[in-house]
Design an enzyme around this catalytic site. Sequence first.
Site, PDB file in Angstrom:
ATOM      1  N   GLU A 106      -6.453  -6.067   2.736  1.00  0.00           N
ATOM      2  CA  GLU A 106      -5.924  -5.418   3.939  1.00  0.00           C
ATOM      3  C   GLU A 106      -4.770  -4.566   3.433  1.00  0.00           C
ATOM      4  O   GLU A 106      -3.606  -4.925   3.577  1.00  0.00           O
ATOM      5  CB  GLU A 106      -5.474  -6.456   4.980  1.00  0.00           C
ATOM      6  CG  GLU A 106      -5.547  -5.937   6.405  1.00  0.00           C
ATOM      7  CD  GLU A 106      -4.391  -5.031   6.797  1.00  0.00           C
ATOM      8  OE1 GLU A 106      -4.170  -4.012   6.092  1.00  0.00           O
ATOM      9  OE2 GLU A 106      -3.732  -5.328   7.786  1.00  0.00           O
ATOM     10  N   GLU A 124      -0.875   3.048   1.665  1.00  0.00           N
ATOM     11  CA  GLU A 124      -0.236   1.884   1.050  1.00  0.00           C
ATOM     12  C   GLU A 124      -0.740   1.627  -0.367  1.00  0.00           C
ATOM     13  O   GLU A 124      -0.566   0.547  -0.910  1.00  0.00           O
ATOM     14  CB  GLU A 124      -0.446   0.639   1.925  1.00  0.00           C
ATOM     15  CG  GLU A 124       0.315   0.697   3.239  1.00  0.00           C
ATOM     16  CD  GLU A 124       0.226  -0.603   4.024  1.00  0.00           C
ATOM     17  OE1 GLU A 124      -0.414  -1.554   3.519  1.00  0.00           O
ATOM     18  OE2 GLU A 124       0.790  -0.672   5.130  1.00  0.00           O
TER      19      GLU A 124
END
Length: 690
Positions: free
Chosen positions: A144, A153
């Site tokens: 995730e 990210e």
Amino acid sequence: MKVFCGRANPTTGAVEWLEEDENYDYHQEIARSCYADMLNDKDRNEKYFQGIRAAVGRVKERGERAIVLDIGTGTGLLSMMAVTAGADFCYAVEVFKPMADAAAKIVEKNSFSDKIKIIQKHSTEVTVGPDGDMQCRANILITELFDTELIGEGALPSYEHAHQYLVEEGCEAVPHRATVYAQLVESKRMWSWNKLLPIRVHAEDGEKVVVSLPEMEDCPGAPTVYDIQLNQVPFGDFTALSKVVAVFRIDFSKPVSRASGHHTVQLEPIRSGRAQVVLSWWDIDMDPSGSIKCTMAPYWVQTASDDIPWRDHWMQCVYFLPNEDLVLQGESVDLTAFHDDYSVWYRLQKGRNDDAGIDVCVERPVCCCQAHLLWNRPRFGELNDQNRTAQYVQALKKALKRDSVCLSISDGSLLPVLAHHLGAEQVFTLESSAVSHSLMKKIFKANHLEDKIKIIEKHPELLVSSDLEDRKVSLLIGEPFFSTSLLPWHNLYFWYARTAVASFLTSDVTILPQSASLHMMIVEFKDLWRIRSPCGTCEGFDVHIMDEMIKNSLDFRESREAEPHPLWEYPCKSLSDPLEVLTFDFRHTVPEHVLRKEGILNLLRTGKSHGAVLWMEYHLTPGLSVNTGLLQVSNEKGYCQWTPHCKQAVYFFSSVTEPKPLTSNHSAVAYAIGFSPKTGNVTMDFKLLN
């Protein structure tokens, strides 16, 4: 170990040295994180659990042991799902030490310590082998690592390394793939978040037009995506010029490259218009068949019967094209999405069906005009708000005289230009940073005012008489706006600046705005309360440790407890009338005594009292004000409309729980609000009364 951190106080402008422990930055990061939001995202959690069960099942059907690698485990939730689904062992990687510690405690609390190993490293530092972090490569990869932009990210570098060193070839991956979608639109509102539009000023000697600087015309803008809750943007605020198209896909079960790349799709405009903005979002398939899907699609893409999950950790993207371009219905255009290992950006080409000339756009866009370095997107919208500008023009017309010597104190404000056009004899502007100085110099030059307005690059307390050519200031103006401000009262720095320059003001000086007031209202949020809602249990797993962790880390030192949020993106209804709690008189210098107000605010509507919202209103001249918060309560149900240009302060009450329809646990709220001139802090305390 204690350390001392230097920090500029946004309200007073002073540098304060505060004693912190060595984990202070960690605490702040947790406080501003979305862990509670993610843990309370039922749709996300259910889809992950379904995908993990299916992946473990496929491995078991092949007669293999299910060895899981969970990159970015956070609380350890996905690892616990994997073990519950039948995985034989799970390596849970988390680089952020406080989260890794929390994950270890949560895993132990749920009796999974024998099957889950927490590895406190970046995944690219994890080793495999008899003496390594992992005994063997994994055959199931769970991650995730996604943000609103999907790859922001560092998902691509992490996947690339994992496939090379940490997982088996042909491994199962949850999620299995991601698809990025885009839609070309025309939107006057959104375009006003990116470019400075012409401003028309009606002066005594005719109409004046304030123009942008030439460098802004082709400037690619800020290099970061503008992520917002597109579900709160009315469909009437934009015109779709194309259908929604899939731009590119990433298969996470196969080797992934972090190398820069581009993907071109041909669009057939469904109507003619000015192509200005690309709206984008993604979805993830948790399994190879695509039967388990988690989507970020906005409301106009999903069917009316869909119950659209609310999320704040994943929203939607607004990308601005470098300049607006006319597209015609029936004449195809090429839309290209570029990406490096962390960012995505878009370009539009007309009349090309190949990749010729594409390489010129591979470089990540960077602002070349400086405006996007000083002004964020809401600030552009604020400067382009014609009604707001009209308020300042009216106030300046009332305050200005032919012999007015004007000093402006704000960051990158256009008030000096307005003051000059409306007849000020001399205009000075105080710019405290080199960026604002450089930008305003270029704007003044574009408007042929470089010899008319003098820029002083100094902090107010360093001003000397010669900076003002030994003249006294008869009109002191400010919006006020300062780029360092986060919470509404941080712009009270104007008051401190006014105090610092007091000796350079005439005895009958006019201050604009003459005062400000702090307002408050008790609200029930539709969804925003979830970001501070207790986690407790999630999909049957005990994660209450996160509640304590978040609670202990909520140390928003600027305000003691309030948080800045743009409430136009987060629907709420008022449970009380708005109340003016404090006033600040700029006609006088900052006082030495504390300003404080206590009282009881009655609740007029049923609902759950999630918290108090606070905002500022600036009183320019008698009868003219600029509001940075509540615009109106629209109907008897109390639904609120907020200014889209500013963040409001939200104080969440400690007992935030899911609201129950047509019930109210409390009938009034006792409050105490204080402003300390010495520190510039606004402190607050609330008590819910039955």
